[in-house]
Design an enzyme around this catalytic site. Structure first.
Site, PDB file in Angstrom:
ATOM      1  CG  PHE A  13      -2.011  -1.021   1.142  1.00  0.00           C
ATOM      2  CD1 PHE A  13      -3.043  -0.897   0.222  1.00  0.00           C
ATOM      3  CD2 PHE A  13      -2.019  -2.111   1.985  1.00  0.00           C
ATOM      4  CE1 PHE A  13      -4.059  -1.841   0.141  1.00  0.00           C
ATOM      5  CE2 PHE A  13      -3.027  -3.067   1.929  1.00  0.00           C
ATOM      6  CZ  PHE A  13      -4.045  -2.930   1.002  1.00  0.00           C
ATOM      7  N   GLY A  14       1.879   1.318   0.866  1.00  0.00           N
ATOM      8  CA  GLY A  14       2.702   2.512   0.961  1.00  0.00           C
ATOM      9  C   GLY A  14       3.550   2.747  -0.258  1.00  0.00           C
ATOM     10  CD  GLU A 174     -11.440  -8.948   9.024  1.00  0.00           C
ATOM     11  OE1 GLU A 174     -12.040  -7.881   8.842  1.00  0.00           O
ATOM     12  OE2 GLU A 174     -10.347  -9.221   8.474  1.00  0.00           O
ATOM     13  CG  ASP A 303       2.751  -2.466   8.661  1.00  0.00           C
ATOM     14  OD1 ASP A 303       2.045  -1.647   9.270  1.00  0.00           O
ATOM     15  OD2 ASP A 303       2.287  -3.423   8.029  1.00  0.00           O
ATOM     16  CB  ALA A 318      -4.305  -0.806   4.598  1.00  0.00           C
TER      17      ALA A 318
END
Length: 438
Positions: A13-14, A174, A303, A318
């Site tokens: 994501f980053g 989840e 992270d 995220a």
């Protein structure tokens, strides 16, 4: 005149957000990752529980950046950084430690599993960070039912059909809920010698409540939902041992052939590469502009970075990585084109979500706390929005609707990438690289 070179390590994501923020920058952007795909990790558990196929949560990096002419993608693993020479060292299938020079560097190298000093747990309790992890966990779950169906001794069925999740954060919750729905709906009518609904799902954590980062009312709602689904929630005790026979927690042996680790993460070795100050978890302490002390040309995001805001460290989620990656890209752009520098990075918290089985989720944003179907709709909308391509959004939406209505799953395949032990058939082609960053 030689163009400025921006090297980005990690296409999670980053890293991907940083690359996209540089799309109009007069610079040569080099994006390096050891996988050829960008992985949407928040839905990885749905691959592990057969809701989605691997290709529905990942997209080739080159395809995502195909229209960004200043971006070059390299497949390989970065093994170190030389701050003085301004280069990273890249290894791939044919070469080792090839220097790739940079003018600006963005490290977005993500995390891996952390077993909190018990590395011996890894062989018995796989984690869930890559596509390969998800397929391996899917194999493990489905094989448990196949073994139970073939097992002549009914007394062994309970051990084979006990599934243990270690860690009651969002991934563990989840995953536990998804396994519960899988065994009580999709698989219910497909076996003849066993009853899939007799499967036992155990969720273990040393924390006093599930989803500890959420408010207490949402945590309670999530726990009650898990229990409605038949999940055995065990809190307040750490796991003392994990081996081939299951786990020992609070002095009690729980027999199981399927233990899944969803408890902890550890950052990449970027702190060691840079030889800079890190927090207790090993994340690099960054400046308010996300650069590292003494080297304004090096940025660490996601992270891998440690940054406090309002007296608390930013969470490893995220949204933090996305916003930091976008900020780093814009700041580098401003420097290259000579615009005024940006204000220090400030994270805007859009809230937290976790889905707990079919049609139920918890949502927390500011003073708004929701649980139930409305939160699940919001969760689905947000996750669809942040998938990398329109193709994935359509594919995942259609699959979700189909699964919701019919209970049928997207991919319940046991895939052996190494062929049979006896070599009676050729190995199947791999789904992707062996690892992916966040």
């Amino acid at each position: 005149m030689t163009q400025t070179k921006v090297v980005i390590v990690g296409a999670g994501f980053g890293g991907l957000a940083a690359a996209k923020a540089l799309r109009s920058t007069p610079a040569n952007v080099i994006l390096i990752d050891r996988a050829n795909h960008h992985l949407f990790q928040p839905l990885l558990y749905q691959v592990a529980t057969s809701v989605l196929a691997p290709g529905q949560v990942a997209s080739p990096i080159r395809g995502i950046l195909r229209r960004q002419k200043n971006a070059t993608v390299l497949l390989g693993e970065v093994t170190g950084v030389d701050k003085d020479e301004k280069c990273v060292f890249l290894s791939d299938a044919d070469r080792e430690n090839v220097p790739i020079h940079y003018d600006h560097l963005v490290l977005a190298t993500g995390v891996t599993h952390s077993y909190f000093g018990h590395s011996e747990f890894a062989q018995y309790a796989p984690g869930l960070k890559t596509l390969v992890d998800a397929v391996a966990v899917r194999n493990k779950i489905l094989q448990a039912f196949e073994q139970a169906e073939a097992e002549e001794d009914p007394s062994r069925h309970r051990d084979l059909l006990t599934f243990i999740l270690v860690g009651a954060g969002p991934t563990g919750v989840e995953m536990a809920a998804a396994v519960a729905v899988l065994v009580r709906s999709t698989l219910q009518s497909e076996f003849r010698r066993i009853d899939p609904t007799s499967a036992r799902i155990v969720l273990v954590d040393m924390a006093p409540r599930v989803l500890p980062t959420f408010s207490e009312d949402l945590s309670t709602a999530a726990k009650e939902r898990l229990q409605e689904l038949g999940v055995d929630v065990r809190l307040g005790h750490s796991v003392d041992r994990i081996d081939a026979d299951g786990i020992i927690v609070a002095g009690e042996r729980i027999f199981s052939k399927t233990v899944i680790w969803t408890a902890g993460v550890a950052p990449s070795p970027a702190g060691k590469w840079l030889n800079l100050d890190t927090d207790r978890a090993g994340r690099v302490r960054v400046q308010p502009d996300l650069s590292v002390p003494g080297h304004p040309e090096i940025f660490v995001v996601g992270d891998t970075a440690s940054l406090d805001q309002n007296g608390k460290p930013l969470p490893g989620v995220a949204q933090v990585a996305l916003q930091q990656g976008r900020y780093a890209g814009k700041l580098i752009h401003s420097r290259i084109v000579g615009r005024p520098t940006l204000k220090p990075f400030k994270y805007f918290d859009k809230g937290s979500m976790a889905v707990v089985g079919k049609g139920f989720a918890v949502l927390q944003t500011g003073k708004i706390h929701l649980s139930g179907f409305s939160a699940w709709l919001a969760w689905a909308t947000v996750h669809l929005q942040f998938l990398a391509t329109s193709r994935l959004r359509v594919s995942v939406f259609v699959q979700w609707v189909w699964t919701y209505v019919t209970g049928q799953r997207g991919s319940r395949l046991i895939v052996n990438h190494h062929g049979s032990d006896k070599g009676t058939r050729p190995a199947e082609a791999p789904l992707g690289a062996t690892a992916a960053t966040k």
